[in-house]
Motif scaffolding. Structure first.
Motif, PDB file in Angstrom:
ATOM      1  N   THR A  19       0.795  -1.233   0.000  1.00 43.83           N
ATOM      2  CA  THR A  19       0.000   0.000   0.000  1.00 43.83           C
ATOM      3  C   THR A  19       0.829   1.286   0.000  1.00 43.83           C
ATOM      4  OG1 THR A  19      -1.980  -0.994   0.973  1.00 43.83           O
ATOM      5  CG2 THR A  19      -1.650   1.347   1.368  1.00 43.83           C
ATOM      6  N   PRO A  20       1.937   1.391   0.744  1.00 45.20           N
ATOM      7  CA  PRO A  20       2.695   2.653   0.731  1.00 45.20           C
ATOM      8  C   PRO A  20       3.179   3.068  -0.651  1.00 45.20           C
ATOM      9  CG  PRO A  20       3.380   1.296   2.586  1.00 45.20           C
ATOM     10  CD  PRO A  20       2.477   0.449   1.741  1.00 45.20           C
ATOM     11  N   LEU A  21       3.247   2.133  -1.598  1.00 45.18           N
ATOM     12  CA  LEU A  21       3.743   2.440  -2.940  1.00 45.18           C
ATOM     13  C   LEU A  21       2.630   2.678  -3.955  1.00 45.18           C
ATOM     14  CD1 LEU A  21       6.637  -0.163  -3.186  1.00 45.18           C
ATOM     15  CD2 LEU A  21       6.861   2.305  -2.934  1.00 45.18           C
ATOM     16  N   VAL A  22       1.379   2.504  -3.556  1.00 46.12           N
ATOM     17  CA  VAL A  22       0.290   2.526  -4.536  1.00 46.12           C
ATOM     18  C   VAL A  22      -0.854   3.406  -4.041  1.00 46.12           C
ATOM     19  CG1 VAL A  22      -1.352   1.136  -5.842  1.00 46.12           C
ATOM     20  CG2 VAL A  22       0.885   0.185  -5.274  1.00 46.12           C
ATOM     21  N   LYS A  23      -1.127   4.475  -4.765  1.00 43.04           N
ATOM     22  CA  LYS A  23      -2.287   5.304  -4.464  1.00 43.04           C
ATOM     23  C   LYS A  23      -3.549   4.642  -5.019  1.00 43.04           C
ATOM     24  CE  LYS A  23       0.269   9.677  -4.604  1.00 43.04           C
ATOM     25  NZ  LYS A  23       0.414  10.992  -5.288  1.00 43.04           N
ATOM     26  N   PRO A  24      -4.711   4.991  -4.483  1.00 41.45           N
ATOM     27  CA  PRO A  24      -5.956   4.350  -4.939  1.00 41.45           C
ATOM     28  C   PRO A  24      -6.199   4.468  -6.436  1.00 41.45           C
ATOM     29  CG  PRO A  24      -6.336   5.565  -2.907  1.00 41.45           C
ATOM     30  CD  PRO A  24      -4.946   5.898  -3.343  1.00 41.45           C
ATOM     31  N   ASP A  25      -5.799   5.613  -7.045  1.00 42.21           N
ATOM     32  CA  ASP A  25      -6.055   5.792  -8.467  1.00 42.21           C
ATOM     33  C   ASP A  25      -4.952   5.202  -9.342  1.00 42.21           C
ATOM     34  OD1 ASP A  25      -4.183   7.597  -7.656  1.00 42.21           O
ATOM     35  OD2 ASP A  25      -4.984   9.295  -8.767  1.00 42.21           O
ATOM     36  N   ALA A 249       5.414   9.562 -10.458  1.00 44.09           N
ATOM     37  CA  ALA A 249       6.184   8.718 -11.371  1.00 44.09           C
ATOM     38  C   ALA A 249       7.242   7.905 -10.638  1.00 44.09           C
ATOM     39  CB  ALA A 249       6.826   9.576 -12.459  1.00 44.09           C
ATOM     40  N   ALA A 250       7.930   8.509  -9.671  1.00 42.84           N
ATOM     41  CA  ALA A 250       8.975   7.785  -8.935  1.00 42.84           C
ATOM     42  C   ALA A 250       8.379   6.615  -8.161  1.00 42.84           C
ATOM     43  CB  ALA A 250       9.701   8.737  -7.986  1.00 42.84           C
ATOM     44  N   GLN A 251       7.263   6.861  -7.499  1.00 43.96           N
ATOM     45  CA  GLN A 251       6.592   5.810  -6.736  1.00 43.96           C
ATOM     46  C   GLN A 251       6.108   4.702  -7.662  1.00 43.96           C
ATOM     47  OE1 GLN A 251       2.712   6.670  -4.805  1.00 43.96           O
ATOM     48  NE2 GLN A 251       3.809   6.387  -2.876  1.00 43.96           N
ATOM     49  N   LEU A 256       6.546  -0.735 -10.149  1.00 42.50           N
ATOM     50  CA  LEU A 256       6.760  -1.560 -11.334  1.00 42.50           C
ATOM     51  C   LEU A 256       7.995  -2.441 -11.171  1.00 42.50           C
ATOM     52  CD1 LEU A 256       6.070  -2.434 -14.190  1.00 42.50           C
ATOM     53  CD2 LEU A 256       7.259  -0.397 -15.047  1.00 42.50           C
ATOM     54  N   GLY A 257       9.034  -1.929 -10.551  1.00 42.82           N
ATOM     55  CA  GLY A 257      10.219  -2.748 -10.296  1.00 42.82           C
ATOM     56  C   GLY A 257       9.899  -3.945  -9.431  1.00 42.82           C
ATOM     57  N   LEU A 258       9.074  -3.749  -8.395  1.00 40.84           N
ATOM     58  CA  LEU A 258       8.700  -4.861  -7.514  1.00 40.84           C
ATOM     59  C   LEU A 258       7.782  -5.848  -8.226  1.00 40.84           C
ATOM     60  CD1 LEU A 258       8.139  -2.933  -4.156  1.00 40.84           C
ATOM     61  CD2 LEU A 258       9.966  -4.563  -4.673  1.00 40.84           C
ATOM     62  N   VAL A 259       6.855  -5.327  -9.032  1.00 40.77           N
ATOM     63  CA  VAL A 259       5.991  -6.227  -9.807  1.00 40.77           C
ATOM     64  C   VAL A 259       6.838  -7.041 -10.782  1.00 40.77           C
ATOM     65  CG1 VAL A 259       4.105  -6.348 -11.476  1.00 40.77           C
ATOM     66  CG2 VAL A 259       3.959  -4.769  -9.549  1.00 40.77           C
ATOM     67  N   GLY A 260       7.843  -6.410 -11.385  1.00 43.73           N
ATOM     68  CA  GLY A 260       8.752  -7.139 -12.264  1.00 43.73           C
ATOM     69  C   GLY A 260       9.502  -8.222 -11.521  1.00 43.73           C
ATOM     70  N   ALA A 261       9.920  -7.933 -10.282  1.00 46.01           N
ATOM     71  CA  ALA A 261      10.598  -8.951  -9.468  1.00 46.01           C
ATOM     72  C   ALA A 261       9.677 -10.123  -9.188  1.00 46.01           C
ATOM     73  CB  ALA A 261      11.080  -8.323  -8.157  1.00 46.01           C
ATOM     74  N   ALA A 262       8.398  -9.824  -8.888  1.00 41.98           N
ATOM     75  CA  ALA A 262       7.429 -10.897  -8.657  1.00 41.98           C
ATOM     76  C   ALA A 262       7.224 -11.718  -9.923  1.00 41.98           C
ATOM     77  CB  ALA A 262       6.097 -10.312  -8.194  1.00 41.98           C
ATOM     78  N   LEU A 263       7.177 -11.049 -11.073  1.00 43.37           N
ATOM     79  CA  LEU A 263       6.919 -11.734 -12.339  1.00 43.37           C
ATOM     80  C   LEU A 263       8.043 -12.694 -12.692  1.00 43.37           C
ATOM     81  CD1 LEU A 263       5.107 -12.049 -14.811  1.00 43.37           C
ATOM     82  CD2 LEU A 263       6.240 -10.063 -15.828  1.00 43.37           C
ATOM     83  N   ARG A 292      11.781  12.226 -22.219  1.00 40.51           N
ATOM     84  CA  ARG A 292      12.611  13.354 -21.807  1.00 40.51           C
ATOM     85  C   ARG A 292      12.427  13.709 -20.332  1.00 40.51           C
ATOM     86  NH1 ARG A 292      10.135  14.915 -26.601  1.00 40.51           N
ATOM     87  NH2 ARG A 292      11.501  15.053 -28.437  1.00 40.51           N
ATOM     88  N   LYS A 293      11.298  13.323 -19.767  1.00 42.20           N
ATOM     89  CA  LYS A 293      11.005  13.661 -18.367  1.00 42.20           C
ATOM     90  C   LYS A 293      11.435  12.558 -17.393  1.00 42.20           C
ATOM     91  CE  LYS A 293       6.992  16.446 -19.680  1.00 42.20           C
ATOM     92  NZ  LYS A 293       5.537  16.652 -19.484  1.00 42.20           N
ATOM     93  N   LEU A 294      12.017  11.488 -17.915  1.00 38.38           N
ATOM     94  CA  LEU A 294      12.466  10.404 -17.047  1.00 38.38           C
ATOM     95  C   LEU A 294      13.618  10.860 -16.155  1.00 38.38           C
ATOM     96  CD1 LEU A 294      12.452   7.315 -19.457  1.00 38.38           C
ATOM     97  CD2 LEU A 294      10.882   7.747 -17.561  1.00 38.38           C
ATOM     98  N   ARG A 295      13.654  10.381 -14.937  1.00 34.24           N
ATOM     99  CA  ARG A 295      14.733  10.682 -14.005  1.00 34.24           C
ATOM    100  C   ARG A 295      15.370   9.373 -13.536  1.00 34.24           C
ATOM    101  NH1 ARG A 295      13.825  14.517 -16.351  1.00 34.24           N
ATOM    102  NH2 ARG A 295      13.246  16.614 -15.602  1.00 34.24           N
ATOM    103  N   TRP A 296      16.299   9.484 -12.628  1.00 35.25           N
ATOM    104  CA  TRP A 296      17.070   8.306 -12.203  1.00 35.25           C
ATOM    105  C   TRP A 296      16.196   7.188 -11.674  1.00 35.25           C
ATOM    106  CZ3 TRP A 296      16.616   6.409  -7.342  1.00 35.25           C
ATOM    107  CH2 TRP A 296      16.040   7.253  -6.380  1.00 35.25           C
ATOM    108  N   HIS A 297      15.038   7.540 -11.106  1.00 33.64           N
ATOM    109  CA  HIS A 297      14.195   6.500 -10.503  1.00 33.64           C
ATOM    110  C   HIS A 297      13.634   5.532 -11.536  1.00 33.64           C
ATOM    111  CE1 HIS A 297      11.032   9.166 -11.908  1.00 33.64           C
ATOM    112  NE2 HIS A 297      11.438  10.119 -11.089  1.00 33.64           N
ATOM    113  N   ALA A 298      13.698   5.896 -12.832  1.00 35.53           N
ATOM    114  CA  ALA A 298      13.252   4.959 -13.863  1.00 35.53           C
ATOM    115  C   ALA A 298      14.130   3.712 -13.894  1.00 35.53           C
ATOM    116  CB  ALA A 298      13.260   5.649 -15.226  1.00 35.53           C
TER     117      ALA A 298
END
Length: 594
Positions: A19-25, A249-251, A256-263, A292-298
């Motif tokens: 939950t801390p990583l995912v907003k309701p929307d 976007a960072a969150q 997505l990184g964690l979902v990729g790890a699960a996958l 162009r708007k991507l940052r290190w967290h990508a």
């Protein structure tokens, strides 16, 4: 009910953890759950491969993390919204989940690997492989253990039950229904109960790729489909957040990184699915210019699953090398069979035309979206359409370079592998349906009729009973008979006795059941099934030289027929006379052998 209760606790716990990583929307409880699953996959993979740590200790740590996540999220709207929707989803699928909770394992791959892996973790609290670890009697011990780990928690809490994976599948699909409901009504952060019920139907009984023997089993195909679809949705949301200059976007990248790890921790081939999702996302970023708007967290999108993958591959190379499918040398590829393989793929697609037609339409929408990127449907269709193309190109490659010639020519499991994309297609389908409803139907007087509101809820209650034979396909007297007979056999024989299984009218699943039940107590030396070339009992005995043979079918090959319809145990010491009989259910010879 033990399986149901343990599965509910696990699903809710992992939803709270993410939950801390995912907003309701940003996708609701299923995205939070998938992120939570990725976190435990990373935790157990790193600590379980670097050093020996009892998994019960790691489970205690996970429990503490769940409490911390719940504490810090308690005052936020996200946790309350996730739990509210998760509760609705659990209630929506409760009838189906409770019916499934009484099942026993009955399918081929459950006994070749998945059930072995689930029980191994429960009994040994560690990964197999190292010299001091107990042996595992699986065909594919090098497969990653993300899915068995998910079933480990309810087993540890309330006891082992073979139905736990099936119940988990149903509950997770229920959570996914909340995401479908959100896409169908994006302006509403809290989808209505009837809309959630419709979403649950779309992810379960009405889904074009819903296959009961994959969902109501230990197979990892259903959870793979959910994780792929969640990853595809997150790629879509990241692009949307970058367009809107949303700070989420960072969150989202971390999620997505964690979902990729699960996958990638679920099945070996899922690395390709993750690559296809991320590749499709890169195309979308390039097309919209949001790269162009991507940052290190990508980088988290690649680094998190990459770390998990590297740790697991190092462990496999050290302890489990050779216990998985591999790519053959280029000289051994079946390039000359490409036309035949492509034709068979088209034949399968024609037989499953509902799903493939939907994906073909989505692919057309993807091409249109690349040409004129205007709506959110265009963006999501690009991701799913390119995913569909990329994954099926990969499947074609596996038939040429990985599978044996017979399996390549019959495109083995082509439909089954495509079920991994079904829920991703449902994302676009529900988005389109929501658009059509809002534009053409919502303003009509009958659109809010009570029947339309109640019908989805009623179907979720009635449908499991209406299709009970498809839900409880394990209720097969012969499958139960074979399980009980093979389980009983070691009591009749000396330890490490060499035993063969003669079942010329069966598919061979009886041998898989035997291997699972014996767990090394007996030496299995081979089988005869309906797919064997020479089905002669004498030839089987002479070539394999067993001490005992369990005859499950084909009794006409035995010199003495049983006094009553039954399976027989033959002994070399008794000149292949029967030393034990096992009467068939109902006292009659079966008309069909599994």
């Amino acid at each position: 009910m033990i399986a149901y209760a343990g599965a509910v606790i696990t699903v809710i716990g992992l939803t709270v953890l993410g939950t801390p990583l995912v907003k309701p929307d940003n996708g609701g409880p299923v995205v939070a759950f998938a992120a939570g699953m990725g976190l435990i996959a990373a935790l157990f993979t790193v600590f379980g491969t670097l050093v020996y740590v009892d998994f019960r200790i790691l489970s205690g740590l996970v429990g503490g993390l769940v409490l911390l996540a719940g504490y810090f999220s308690f005052r936020r709207e996200g946790l309350r919204t996730h739990l509210h929707l998760a509760l609705i989803a659990v209630i929506a699928v409760s009838v189906l989940a409770i019916i499934v909770s009484g099942r026993i394992a009955s399918e081929w791959d459950e006994f070749s690997h998945w059930l072995h892996a689930v029980r191994y973790l429960f009994e040994n609290n560690r990964f197999p492989g190292p010299p001091d670890a107990a042996p595992i009697f699986s065909c594919c011990a090098a497969y990653p253990y993300g899915w068995p780990l998910l079933t480990y928690f309810p087993s540890m809490l309330l006891g082992f039950a073979e139905s736990i994976p099936a119940v988990l599948n149903v509950l997770i699909l229920g959570l996914f229904g909340c995401l479908l409901a959100q896409l169908a009504q994006p302006q509403e952060r809290h989808p209505s109960i009837p809309l959630v019920a419709l979403g649950v139907l779309g992810s379960t009984l009405l889904a074009p790729t819903f296959v009961s023997k994959l969902v109501f089993s230990t197979y990892a195909d259903s959870i793979t489909g959910v994780l792929v679809a969640v990853a595809a949705f997150l790629v879509y949301r990241i692009n949307q957040a970058l367009e809107e200059s949303d700070t989420a976007a960072a969150q989202l990248c971390m999620a997505l990184g964690l979902v990729g790890a699960a996958l990638i921790s679920t099945k070996p081939g899922n690395l390709v699915l993750l690559a296809c999702v991320l590749g499709s996302g890169c195309v979308l970023l390039l097309r919209t210019g949001t790269w162009r708007k991507l940052r290190w967290h990508a980088l988290l999108v690649i680094v998190v699953p990459g770390v998990v993958y590297v740790f697991w591959r190092m462990f496999v190379d050290d302890f489990l090398h050779g216990q998985e499918l591999v790519i053959r040398g280029v000289g051994e590829w079946y390039i000359s069979l490409l036309p035949d393989i492509l034709w068979e793929m088209l034949v399968v697609a024609a037989h499953k035309s509902g799903y493939f037609l939907i994906m073909a339409v989505i692919t057309v929408l993807a091409i249109r979206g690349l040409i004129r990127m205007q709506t959110r449907i265009d963006r999501l269709a690009v991701i799913v359409g390119l995913l569909f193309i990329g994954y099926n190109v990969f499947l074609l490659f596996t038939y040429v370079a990985v599978f044996g010639k017979p399996d390549a020519l019959r495109v083995a499991s082509f439909w089954r592998y495509n079920t991994h994309l079904g829920l991703s297609g449902a994302l676009v389908l529900f988005m389109v349906l929501g658009h059509v409803w809002d534009r053409y139907i919502a303003h009509r007087s009958w659109a809010a009729h009570r029947i339309l509101i109640i019908l989805p809820c009623v179907l979720l209650v009635i449908a499991p009973f209406a299709f009970l034979k498809s839900v409880r396909f394990d209720i097969d007297p012969m499958k139960q008979f074979i399980r009980e007979t093979t389980r009983e056999l070691p009591a009749h024989l000396p330890a490490d006795a060499r035993i063969g299984l003669y079942d010329p009218e069966g598919t061979g699943v009886s041998a898989m059941m035997g291997l699972y039940e014996w767990q090394g107590k007996l030496q299995f030396i081979g089988k005869i099934s309906a797919f064997s070339g020479d089905k002669s009992l004498d030839a089987f005995i002479n070539s394999s030289r067993p001490d005992y043979v369990l005859v499950l079918s084909g009794q006409r090959e035995v010199s003495r027929l049983p006094d009553q319809p039954s399976a027989m145990l033959l002994s070399r010491e008794e000149n292949w006379a029967a030393i034990a009989d096992f009467p068939y259910p109902g006292g009659v010879f079966p008309g069909r052998f599994p």
